[in-house]
Write an enzyme that holds these catalytic residues in place. Structure first.
Site, mmCIF file in Angstrom:
data_model
loop_
_atom_site.group_PDB
_atom_site.id
_atom_site.type_symbol
_atom_site.label_atom_id
_atom_site.label_comp_id
_atom_site.label_asym_id
_atom_site.label_seq_id
_atom_site.Cartn_x
_atom_site.Cartn_y
_atom_site.Cartn_z
ATOM 1 N N LYS A 93 0.825 -1.224 0.000
ATOM 2 C CA LYS A 93 0.000 0.000 0.000
ATOM 3 C C LYS A 93 0.852 1.264 0.000
ATOM 4 O O LYS A 93 0.629 2.174 -0.784
ATOM 5 C CB LYS A 93 -0.899 0.064 1.249
ATOM 6 C CG LYS A 93 -2.011 -0.945 1.301
ATOM 7 C CD LYS A 93 -2.950 -0.670 2.466
ATOM 8 C CE LYS A 93 -2.284 -0.765 3.832
ATOM 9 N NZ LYS A 93 -1.848 -2.124 4.188
ATOM 10 N N ARG A 136 -9.369 1.319 8.652
ATOM 11 C CA ARG A 136 -8.990 -0.055 8.985
ATOM 12 C C ARG A 136 -10.091 -0.776 9.737
ATOM 13 O O ARG A 136 -9.941 -1.966 10.030
ATOM 14 C CB ARG A 136 -7.725 -0.052 9.825
ATOM 15 C CG ARG A 136 -6.431 -0.226 9.027
ATOM 16 C CD ARG A 136 -5.298 -0.253 10.022
ATOM 17 N NE ARG A 136 -4.101 -0.882 9.572
ATOM 18 C CZ ARG A 136 -3.073 -0.246 9.004
ATOM 19 N NH1 ARG A 136 -3.151 1.040 8.749
ATOM 20 N NH2 ARG A 136 -1.971 -0.895 8.700
ATOM 21 N N ARG A 188 11.446 -6.097 5.437
ATOM 22 C CA ARG A 188 11.569 -4.688 5.832
ATOM 23 C C ARG A 188 12.261 -4.624 7.191
ATOM 24 O O ARG A 188 12.498 -5.629 7.835
ATOM 25 C CB ARG A 188 10.193 -4.033 5.994
ATOM 26 C CG ARG A 188 9.297 -4.165 4.821
ATOM 27 C CD ARG A 188 8.149 -3.172 4.868
ATOM 28 N NE ARG A 188 7.318 -3.228 6.051
ATOM 29 C CZ ARG A 188 6.059 -2.781 6.072
ATOM 30 N NH1 ARG A 188 5.512 -2.281 4.987
ATOM 31 N NH2 ARG A 188 5.347 -2.839 7.177
ATOM 32 N N ARG A 210 11.238 -2.392 9.869
ATOM 33 C CA ARG A 210 10.497 -1.452 10.692
ATOM 34 C C ARG A 210 10.311 -2.036 12.085
ATOM 35 O O ARG A 210 10.266 -3.255 12.238
ATOM 36 C CB ARG A 210 9.132 -1.219 10.035
ATOM 37 C CG ARG A 210 8.741 0.238 10.000
ATOM 38 C CD ARG A 210 7.562 0.445 9.105
ATOM 39 N NE ARG A 210 6.343 -0.073 9.689
ATOM 40 C CZ ARG A 210 5.180 -0.066 9.059
ATOM 41 N NH1 ARG A 210 5.097 0.431 7.845
ATOM 42 N NH2 ARG A 210 4.106 -0.550 9.652
ATOM 43 N N ARG A 252 -0.608 -8.609 13.368
ATOM 44 C CA ARG A 252 -1.179 -7.616 12.443
ATOM 45 C C ARG A 252 -2.008 -8.280 11.347
ATOM 46 O O ARG A 252 -3.008 -7.730 10.905
ATOM 47 C CB ARG A 252 -0.066 -6.745 11.850
ATOM 48 C CG ARG A 252 0.402 -5.693 12.869
ATOM 49 C CD ARG A 252 1.768 -5.148 12.562
ATOM 50 N NE ARG A 252 1.805 -4.431 11.323
ATOM 51 C CZ ARG A 252 2.888 -4.333 10.554
ATOM 52 N NH1 ARG A 252 4.009 -4.920 10.924
ATOM 53 N NH2 ARG A 252 2.847 -3.664 9.448
HETATM 54 P P1 AMP Z 1 0.876 1.087 8.532
HETATM 55 O O1 AMP Z 1 2.084 1.931 8.304
HETATM 56 O O2 AMP Z 1 -0.317 1.534 7.710
HETATM 57 O O3 AMP Z 1 1.145 -0.391 8.380
HETATM 58 O O4 AMP Z 1 0.435 1.317 10.053
HETATM 59 C C1 AMP Z 1 1.284 0.944 11.115
HETATM 60 C C2 AMP Z 1 0.486 0.781 12.398
HETATM 61 O O5 AMP Z 1 -0.153 2.025 12.734
HETATM 62 C C3 AMP Z 1 -0.654 -0.229 12.328
HETATM 63 O O6 AMP Z 1 -0.222 -1.555 12.574
HETATM 64 C C4 AMP Z 1 -1.582 0.287 13.428
HETATM 65 O O7 AMP Z 1 -1.104 -0.073 14.707
HETATM 66 C C5 AMP Z 1 -1.442 1.789 13.290
HETATM 67 N N1 AMP Z 1 -2.461 2.360 12.376
HETATM 68 C C6 AMP Z 1 -2.240 2.952 11.167
HETATM 69 N N2 AMP Z 1 -3.405 3.335 10.606
HETATM 70 C C7 AMP Z 1 -4.375 2.974 11.468
HETATM 71 C C8 AMP Z 1 -5.799 3.077 11.455
HETATM 72 N N3 AMP Z 1 -6.457 3.627 10.418
HETATM 73 N N4 AMP Z 1 -6.473 2.594 12.532
HETATM 74 C C9 AMP Z 1 -5.846 2.048 13.575
HETATM 75 N N5 AMP Z 1 -4.512 1.909 13.655
HETATM 76 C C10 AMP Z 1 -3.778 2.362 12.608
#
Ligand code: AMP
Length: 182
Positions: free
Chosen positions: A13, A85, A124, A126, A137
């Site tokens: 994404k 999400r 990755r 991270r 996740r």
């Molecule tokens: P991402 O970079 O999109 O994979 O987001 C990393 C982490 O941020 C996720 O595993 C969640 O813990 C948190 N996060 C990001 N976006 C959301 C969202 N829309 N709702 C809840 N948690 C989020």
């Protein structure tokens, strides 16, 4: 075209959103990036989010919906990456936009197997890409975010894309979808 990108962690994404937002001149908003920045700064949002992210869990809906309300541009097309999400978040986004007589046009669903998603995440570096966090996740994704895919399907806005081919091919497929919808 106001657009969201959906898909499991590891679907690509973030990478695709960067490329596509440049190509189509859309405002790219990554909630994951915003949260990581907040953690770095150590501000209130970062403090609220940190433990949830580290555990592979979602940050609570009210925090995320408040954040989106603040950062969503009032004009011009946007591309949301990582939001919504949950079903709650998806409904809140529709409500938020409809009060401004705007709408979300398209949900691009980047579909990959858990196996490929897991492999990509392992590559990755991270902080939340540790094996046990990755597993969590993916579980959270299936439980909380898959209903969002159905929600956009039922409202006729979903475009499902196979995200397992190499990056360039996926970018082209998404571009065709966005171009076709113009
Ligand atoms: P991402 O970079 O999109 O994979 O987001 C990393 C982490 O941020 C996720 O595993 C969640 O813990 C948190 N996060 C990001 N976006 C959301 C969202 N829309 N709702 C809840 N948690 C989020």
């Amino acid at each position: 075209m106001n657009t969201v990108f959906l898909g499991p962690p590891g679907a690509g994404k973030g990478t695709q959103a960067l490329l596509i937002s440049k190509r189509f001149r859309m405002r790219h908003i990554s909630t994951g990036e915003l949260l990581r920045e907040a953690i770095e700064k150590g501000n209130e949002l970062g403090q609220k989010a940190r433990n949830h992210i580290d555990g592979g869990h979602l940050v609570p809906d009210d925090t995320m919906i408040d954040l989106i309300r603040k950062v969503l541009p009032s004009t011009g097309d946007f591309l949301l990456d990582g939001f919504p999400r949950t079903l709650n978040q998806a409904e809140a986004l529709d409500e938020m936009l409809s009060t401004e007589r705007r709408k979300l046009d398209l949900a691009i669903y980047l579909d990959v197997s858990d196996e490929i998603a897991g492999q990509r995440l392992m590559g990755r570096h991270r902080a939340d890409d540790r094996p046990e966090t990755i597993r969590e996740r993916l579980v959270v994704y299936h439980r909380e975010t898959e209903p969002v895919v159905d929600y956009y399907g039922k409202t006729g806005r979903l475009r499902k894309i196979d995200a397992s081919p190499p990056r360039e091919r996926v970018t082209e497929t998404i571009s065709q979808e966005l171009g076709a919808g113009k």
